[in-house]
Scaffold this motif. Sequence first.
Motif, short mmCIF file in Angstrom:
data_model
loop_
_atom_site.label_atom_id
_atom_site.label_comp_id
_atom_site.label_asym_id
_atom_site.label_seq_id
_atom_site.Cartn_x
_atom_site.Cartn_y
_atom_site.Cartn_z
N LEU A 104 6.61 0.04 -9.83
CA LEU A 104 7.04 1.25 -9.08
C LEU A 104 6.67 1.06 -7.79
O LEU A 104 6.80 1.94 -6.90
N ARG A 105 5.99 -0.04 -7.35
CA ARG A 105 5.46 -0.40 -5.99
C ARG A 105 4.56 1.01 -5.55
O ARG A 105 4.64 1.43 -4.29
N LEU A 106 3.69 1.44 -6.19
CA LEU A 106 2.96 2.32 -5.94
C LEU A 106 1.32 1.85 -6.03
O LEU A 106 0.25 2.78 -5.73
N GLU A 107 1.08 0.50 -6.11
CA GLU A 107 -0.21 0.07 -5.92
C GLU A 107 -0.37 0.48 -4.48
O GLU A 107 0.22 0.31 -3.49
N GLY A 108 -1.75 0.90 -4.23
CA GLY A 108 -2.25 1.05 -3.13
C GLY A 108 -2.07 2.52 -2.53
O GLY A 108 -2.55 3.27 -1.42
N GLU A 109 -1.00 3.20 -3.24
CA GLU A 109 -0.81 4.57 -3.11
C GLU A 109 -1.55 5.51 -4.19
O GLU A 109 -2.00 6.53 -3.86
N LEU A 110 -1.24 5.02 -5.49
CA LEU A 110 -1.96 5.80 -6.76
C LEU A 110 -2.63 4.58 -7.09
O LEU A 110 -2.44 3.70 -7.46
N GLN A 111 -3.55 5.30 -7.88
CA GLN A 111 -4.29 4.48 -9.14
C GLN A 111 -4.71 5.37 -10.33
O GLN A 111 -4.31 6.72 -10.31
N ILE A 112 -4.97 4.62 -11.47
CA ILE A 112 -5.27 5.18 -12.72
C ILE A 112 -6.63 4.85 -13.19
O ILE A 112 -6.97 3.83 -13.30
#
Length: 188
Positions: A104-112
């Motif tokens: 989703l190209r969300l690395e660096g924006e969100l984490q789990i």
Amino acid sequence: MPPSTDSHATILSSTRHWLTRAVIGLNLCPFAKAVHVKGQIRYAISEATDLEGVLMDLETELKTLEQADPAEIDTTLLILPHALADFLEYNDCLFFADRMLAQLRLEGELQIASFHPQYRFEGSEADDIENYTNRAPYPILHLLREASIERAVEAFPDAEDIYERNQETLRRLGLAGWQKWMSAPTEE
């Protein structure tokens, strides 16, 4: 551990109790109190019963958090009461969850971050008190904004010491102390 048959009200109440007593009450996460007090935590209760359903709900919640105004929703607790009761299955899910972040190209924006009733750190015994730093009443995928983490770390200069401090807190408390602490009513 079988999947939960608890009602949504019970699931939400148990999760909030864990958050306020353990995470905030024991200061396991010094960043949690602010978003809790401001009402910026989204509690999403999944109806998924298998990995495929969990991943579908995770994708929805990642997109929801990404698109939400951080002043309204800063973080999400995706609660999985009907799936991944086995910790090894849950742990396998984390691999796919991280892959989804990348897709989703969300690395660096969100984490789990991960929490589970049977949480067990690698190299620990199942009954080691230190595992309780990540034990929650239900399997939970905690979705966080990287920007929020960065701001919190700036405000808390010893953030890298949180892990060790949490383990020491629980060693001092011990299992009996933990059980007594968690059985007390929520102080809000």
